[in-house]
Design a protein around this motif. Structure first.
Motif, PDB file in Angstrom:
ATOM      1  N   LEU A 104      -2.204  -1.110 -73.566  1.00 35.52           N
ATOM      2  CA  LEU A 104      -3.599  -1.340 -73.917  1.00 35.52           C
ATOM      3  C   LEU A 104      -4.137  -0.135 -74.677  1.00 35.52           C
ATOM      4  CD1 LEU A 104      -4.745  -2.896 -70.547  1.00 35.52           C
ATOM      5  CD2 LEU A 104      -4.738  -4.075 -72.762  1.00 35.52           C
ATOM      6  N   PRO A 105      -5.199  -0.298 -75.440  1.00 36.35           N
ATOM      7  CA  PRO A 105      -5.761   0.838 -76.189  1.00 36.35           C
ATOM      8  C   PRO A 105      -6.052   2.024 -75.278  1.00 36.35           C
ATOM      9  CG  PRO A 105      -6.804  -1.208 -76.874  1.00 36.35           C
ATOM     10  CD  PRO A 105      -5.947  -1.546 -75.700  1.00 36.35           C
ATOM     11  N   GLY A 106      -5.654   3.211 -75.741  1.00 40.48           N
ATOM     12  CA  GLY A 106      -5.875   4.430 -74.990  1.00 40.48           C
ATOM     13  C   GLY A 106      -4.736   4.805 -74.061  1.00 40.48           C
ATOM     14  N   ARG A 107      -3.797   3.907 -73.821  1.00 44.01           N
ATOM     15  CA  ARG A 107      -2.691   4.205 -72.924  1.00 44.01           C
ATOM     16  C   ARG A 107      -1.469   4.678 -73.720  1.00 44.01           C
ATOM     17  NH1 ARG A 107      -3.186  -0.456 -68.184  1.00 44.01           N
ATOM     18  NH2 ARG A 107      -5.419  -0.093 -67.787  1.00 44.01           N
ATOM     19  N   SER A 108      -0.608   5.407 -73.029  1.00 42.49           N
ATOM     20  CA  SER A 108       0.529   6.041 -73.699  1.00 42.49           C
ATOM     21  C   SER A 108       1.834   5.694 -72.989  1.00 42.49           C
ATOM     22  CB  SER A 108       0.355   7.570 -73.723  1.00 42.49           C
ATOM     23  OG  SER A 108      -0.816   7.938 -74.396  1.00 42.49           O
ATOM     24  N   HIS A 109       2.910   5.851 -73.747  1.00 43.08           N
ATOM     25  CA  HIS A 109       4.245   5.708 -73.174  1.00 43.08           C
ATOM     26  C   HIS A 109       5.168   6.694 -73.873  1.00 43.08           C
ATOM     27  CE1 HIS A 109       7.493   3.710 -70.989  1.00 43.08           C
ATOM     28  NE2 HIS A 109       8.216   3.848 -72.093  1.00 43.08           N
ATOM     29  N   THR A 110       6.074   7.288 -73.093  1.00 43.96           N
ATOM     30  CA  THR A 110       7.026   8.245 -73.649  1.00 43.96           C
ATOM     31  C   THR A 110       8.425   7.630 -73.641  1.00 43.96           C
ATOM     32  OG1 THR A 110       5.730  10.152 -72.935  1.00 43.96           O
ATOM     33  CG2 THR A 110       8.061  10.527 -73.407  1.00 43.96           C
ATOM     34  N   PHE A 111       9.014   7.533 -74.813  1.00 40.83           N
ATOM     35  CA  PHE A 111      10.399   7.097 -74.960  1.00 40.83           C
ATOM     36  C   PHE A 111      11.297   8.332 -75.019  1.00 40.83           C
ATOM     37  CE2 PHE A 111       7.878   3.779 -77.008  1.00 40.83           C
ATOM     38  CZ  PHE A 111       8.396   2.616 -76.449  1.00 40.83           C
ATOM     39  N   ARG A 112      12.458   8.229 -74.410  1.00 43.05           N
ATOM     40  CA  ARG A 112      13.436   9.312 -74.490  1.00 43.05           C
ATOM     41  C   ARG A 112      14.629   8.839 -75.320  1.00 43.05           C
ATOM     42  NH1 ARG A 112      10.474  10.317 -70.149  1.00 43.05           N
ATOM     43  NH2 ARG A 112      10.006  12.523 -69.716  1.00 43.05           N
ATOM     44  N   VAL A 113      14.918   9.596 -76.342  1.00 40.86           N
ATOM     45  CA  VAL A 113      15.950   9.231 -77.302  1.00 40.86           C
ATOM     46  C   VAL A 113      17.151  10.141 -77.094  1.00 40.86           C
ATOM     47  CG1 VAL A 113      16.560   9.075 -79.742  1.00 40.86           C
ATOM     48  CG2 VAL A 113      14.255   8.420 -78.983  1.00 40.86           C
ATOM     49  N   ARG A 114      18.310   9.526 -76.989  1.00 45.15           N
ATOM     50  CA  ARG A 114      19.561  10.283 -76.928  1.00 45.15           C
ATOM     51  C   ARG A 114      20.275  10.077 -78.257  1.00 45.15           C
ATOM     52  NH1 ARG A 114      23.329   9.199 -71.915  1.00 45.15           N
ATOM     53  NH2 ARG A 114      21.555  10.255 -70.935  1.00 45.15           N
ATOM     54  N   ALA A 115      20.577  11.152 -78.952  1.00 48.04           N
ATOM     55  CA  ALA A 115      21.165  11.037 -80.290  1.00 48.04           C
ATOM     56  C   ALA A 115      22.083  12.204 -80.558  1.00 48.04           C
ATOM     57  CB  ALA A 115      20.071  10.982 -81.355  1.00 48.04           C
ATOM     58  N   GLY A 116      23.054  11.968 -81.461  1.00 47.09           N
ATOM     59  CA  GLY A 116      23.964  13.030 -81.847  1.00 47.09           C
ATOM     60  C   GLY A 116      23.309  14.031 -82.773  1.00 47.09           C
ATOM     61  N   GLY A 117      22.338  13.564 -83.564  1.00 46.60           N
ATOM     62  CA  GLY A 117      21.620  14.437 -84.476  1.00 46.60           C
ATOM     63  C   GLY A 117      20.146  14.485 -84.131  1.00 46.60           C
ATOM     64  N   THR A 118      19.342  14.883 -85.115  1.00 45.72           N
ATOM     65  CA  THR A 118      17.888  14.947 -84.940  1.00 45.72           C
ATOM     66  C   THR A 118      17.237  14.025 -85.951  1.00 45.72           C
ATOM     67  OG1 THR A 118      18.072  17.255 -84.241  1.00 45.72           O
ATOM     68  CG2 THR A 118      15.883  16.461 -84.844  1.00 45.72           C
ATOM     69  N   PRO A 119      16.863  12.804 -85.533  1.00 38.87           N
ATOM     70  CA  PRO A 119      16.253  11.865 -86.476  1.00 38.87           C
ATOM     71  C   PRO A 119      14.937  12.401 -87.026  1.00 38.87           C
ATOM     72  CG  PRO A 119      16.968  10.734 -84.466  1.00 38.87           C
ATOM     73  CD  PRO A 119      17.062  12.205 -84.203  1.00 38.87           C
ATOM     74  N   ASP A 120      14.640  12.041 -88.256  1.00 36.94           N
ATOM     75  CA  ASP A 120      13.400  12.440 -88.904  1.00 36.94           C
ATOM     76  C   ASP A 120      12.208  11.864 -88.148  1.00 36.94           C
ATOM     77  OD1 ASP A 120      11.705  13.358 -91.167  1.00 36.94           O
ATOM     78  OD2 ASP A 120      11.404  11.195 -91.380  1.00 36.94           O
ATOM     79  N   PRO A 121      11.244  12.697 -87.717  1.00 31.11           N
ATOM     80  CA  PRO A 121      10.121  12.200 -86.919  1.00 31.11           C
ATOM     81  C   PRO A 121       9.322  11.109 -87.606  1.00 31.11           C
ATOM     82  CG  PRO A 121      10.245  14.579 -86.763  1.00 31.11           C
ATOM     83  CD  PRO A 121      11.226  14.160 -87.831  1.00 31.11           C
TER      84      PRO A 121
END
Length: 785
Positions: A742-759
């Motif tokens: 919903l508007p105003g709420r947040s979620h944090t995704f955790r990414v596992r990767a071999g490199g560093t993807p472009d933000p």
């Protein structure tokens, strides 16, 4: 060319660079000649030290093989699912022996059997039911046609003297706190002698003497204070080491057998009731709520699947809440590593005998092969506590009734003698500790339609084939053994397998990796009434994956909400054997599709789900956890702008294995504007209309990328928010998907990767998606920081 054993012709040719990858583009079709060709494997070896007998032991030959030693034929085979032993001592020289294995064409053999016994109907235009070979080798609606040949399990010499353990058959039972192990042994002898059989478990020892003229014996032992083996979620999967030793009377060891066993009881409760008859799997007298998946061979070339790959796949299953694997009847009896890991992890296994989607002849040479195969496999697998059910076949009883088989059969055999006579007799004689069920689906008696949802096990395939997934709500099954919905694999999996440029749903490589009849048409039909028509391939890929996830979550939540009427679901399917558009939750390269994340929510120990109840809505709480579920749940109706319009607090009190239906007040469950409101209760959401009828806001959010975390703060409603980092880095994966904010709420995704993807790329389309961006084809408002 060098051959790697275990292996097959395809893997050897591929390793030698003589063929292209069969999984890439449409290479498969250019390699069909391999299955029509004869192949020879040959090696040289020295004889072992002197012994009474020297046997050549082949644990798996695929499939039509003639075996010769030093130019003399020692045996022939025609069954991939059996092992073979040949006495070769008299043929051996001290050094420089030659072993030759000549493989005939599986097609030629199968077609000769078909000509001898007569044509039988099946689901595909391939002769797989005329040969005892992995049926899906011949192609399926999710698999390639790669008809293999080769030495697919280990082969070697066994030198032995006096006697050996030819067959060890342990019956493991439990009564109260006492475990019982009774071992039936058959010997192979090279010389007459009195022998001693010793059984050891948990510090206890039992022995029996075997006379010189005896070739069988039984030895038994009791285990006091036995710890039981339990399925995951119900207790510890405790196992005991068992050792059986065959020795001479003066103590010289001749042969040994080691295994781990578990003490547990298992039975099926099929008691008639007011709704038909129950189908309840009980372990240790405890009803098990089955949250299952169907398992197919994890690679079209099974020798490439090692213990670590099994562990990865099993971990993906258990992390999604799965407690049951059904080994499907068109594949193989799985490896020792498969069942050992299932034992260790507390995963229940239902094992089909290997018959699928066809009328199977009951004449020779198949009848004797099937009898021998069934005997060997029941004995091989019976020590495993995870194995809780034998099933006679996949869909063949149903096919005989409903698939227009009877006229072409014209009274000829179709396999019924196997499912209703040979196989149940074999299981009852060898392994009475676990139940046998004649087929999947099957309703418990020939007097009932085999797919009667009120009885036994049910397959639901009108959804996907002909009907929208909302039809699941019209089903009231007792136990669902197959149901599913398709979607393409992960982007990185697809891109590695298909070189089409541009990619379209019907471009050659994409089309080749869709084996289902009218599969892509069904994918598009499945979107109708739910999601907007895709504007491009990126939208097609996202929308079809999202629709698969929603369809299966919809179905599972409905079936679980029927508790106690419905006691289990087994999704078609967990895995794939190559990169393909299919019903899987984990694709052919081992990547989790959005369906996997939806499955994890739908198979949670504690589930909250909104369900229609006539004209009303209820909140159903399902508890498959080990303890009572008692908590207060806040149910809120929101506007898409995030305003709380109405709410109520409900008390949840559900015992283990139970479900409760909680009434929602009309002021909460009745929307003022169905196109712009939703309800929430914990992780559960309810939208009052389909996406195509909702007034979604244009999605907007703020994104922050720090190390391996991506934090999304919603400025508008974001439905089914998903992140696909594998589009940027094929090694990348994410911990969560399909999050509604919903508007105003947040979620944090955790990414596992071999490199560093472009933000910036990581937080914009097509890597970051949500359902409502399908309705707004302009670029969404994004502010990556």
């Amino acid at each position: 060319m060098p051959a790697e054993i275990p292996g097959c012709v395809h893997t050897d040719l591929l390793r030698a660079g003589r063929i292209p990858d069969p999984f890439h583009d449409d290479n498969e079709t250019r390699l069909h000649w391999i299955g029509h060709t004869e192949w020879v494997y040959e090696t040289t070896f020295d004889a072992p030290e002197e012994a009474d007998r020297v046997d050549l032991v082949a644990l798996g030959l695929d499939t039509v093989a003639t075996v010769s030693v030093n130019g003399t034929e020692v045996g022939s085979t025609a069954n991939q699912h059996r092992s073979y032993r040949f006495d070769v001592k008299k043929l051996l020289r001290r050094k420089g022996n030659t072993l030759t294995v000549h493989f005939g064409s599986a097609y030629a053999y199968a077609e000769a059997v078909r000509a001898a016994v007569g044509e039988r109907p099946n689901a595909y235009d391939e002769p797989f039911q005329y040969i005892r070979k992995m049926a899906c080798n011949f192609g399926w609606d999710w698999g390639p046609t790669v008809v293999t040949a080769g030495i697919w399990r280990p082969i070697g010499l066994h030198a032995w003297s006096v006697a050996r353990l030819a067959e060890v058959r342990p019956l493991v039972t439990v009564d109260g706190d006492t475990g019982y192990v009774e071992v039936f042994v058959t010997l192979d002898r090279a010389a007459p002698a009195d022998l001693v059989l010793t059984l050891q478990i948990s510090g206890g020892t039992a022995t029996t003497r075997i006379g010189a003229d005896e070739d069988s014996a039984t030895v038994a032992i009791d285990v006091a204070d036995a710890r039981r083996w339990w399925p995951r979620g119900y207790g510890d999967a405790h196992r005991y080491d068992v050792t059986l030793t065959l020795s001479t009377v003066d103590g010289a060891t001749l042969d040994t057998w080691h295994h781990k066993v578990g003490f547990r009881s298992v039975d099926l409760d099929t008691t008639p009731d007011a709704d038909g008859s129950r189908f309840v799997l009980r372990v240790n007298d405890t009803p098990i709520a089955v949250r299952g998946v169907n398992w197919i061979p994890d690679d079209a070339f099974p020798t490439r699947v090692d213990r670590e790959r099994y562990r990865t796949r099993f971990t993906q299953a258990t992390d999604a809440g799965v407690n049951f694997l059904r080994v499907w009847g068109g594949g193989r009896y799985e490896s020792a590593e498969f069942y050992d890991l299932a034992d260790e992890l507390g995963l229940l296994v239902g094992q089909d005998f290997l018959f699928a989607c066809a009328a199977y002849p009951e004449e020779e040479p198949l009848a004797a092969e099937i009898a021998a195969e069934a005997h060997e496999q029941v004995v091989r697998l019976m020590p495993h506590p995870s194995l809780v059910m034998w099933v006679g076949n996949n869909e063949n009883i149903w096919g005989f009734h409903d698939w227009d088989w009877q006229q072409p059969l014209d009274g000829r055999s179709w396999g019924g003698g196997y499912y209703f006579d040979l196989l149940p007799r074999t299981v009852a004689r060898l392994d009475p500790t676990r139940p046998y069920w004649p087929g999947s689906p099957y309703s418990g008696t020939p007097d009932l339609h085999p797919n009667d949802p009120a009885h036994g096990t049910t397959h639901i395939w009108d959804v996907w084939n002909t009907h929208d997934y909302t039809r699941y709500r019209e089903w009231r099954p007792r136990f669902v053994a197959e149901f599913g919905f398709q979607a393409p694999p992960a982007w990185a999996t697809l891109r590695a397998a298909v070189s089409d440029d541009p990619l379209t749903p019907d471009s050659p490589g994409i089309a080749h990796h869709q084996k289902a009849r009218e599969g892509n048409d069904k994918l598009l039909r499945g979107l109708a009434g739910h999601l907007p028509a895709p504007a491009d391939f990126d939208d097609w890929h996202w929308a079809t994956q999202l629709n698969q996830a929603r369809a299966i979550r919809f179905g599972i939540e409905h079936f679980r909400a029927l508790r106690p009427l419905c006691t289990g679901t087994i999704l078609w399917q967990l895995n794939d054997c190559w990169p393909v558009t299919s019903w899987s939750a984990v694709d052919g390269d081992g990547r989790r599709k959005p369906l996997w994340y939806a499955l994890r929510r739908a198979y949670a120990d504690r589930l909250l789900t909104f369900q229609p109840d006539g004209e009303d809505l209820v909140l159903v709480a399902v508890n498959d956890g080990p303890a009572p579920w008692r908590e207060s749940v806040e149910v809120v109706r929101h506007s898409f702008a995030g305003d709380a319009l109405a709410g109520v607090t409900l008390d949840v009190d559900v015992p283990p294995g139970g479900a409760a239906r909680l009434t929602l007040p009309a002021r909460v469950a009745t929307p003022g504007d169905p196109a712009a409101e939703l309800m929430t209760a914990g992780d559960a959401t309810w939208f009052f209309a389909e996406d195509v009828d909702l007034r979604y806001p244009e999605p907007a959010w703020e994104a922050t990328v720090e190390g391996d975390t991506v934090r999304i703060t919603a400025h508008t409603l974001l439905r089914d928010l998903a992140l696909f980092p594998d589009r940027l880095d094929p090694t990348a994966s994410v911990d969560d998907l399909l999050v509604t904010l919903l508007p105003g709420r947040s979620h944090t995704f955790r990414v596992r990767a071999g490199g560093t993807p472009d933000p910036a790329a990581l937080t914009s389309r097509p890597v970051l998606r949500c359902a409502n961006d399908l309705a707004h084809l302009v670029a969404p408002s994004v502010n990556p920081l």
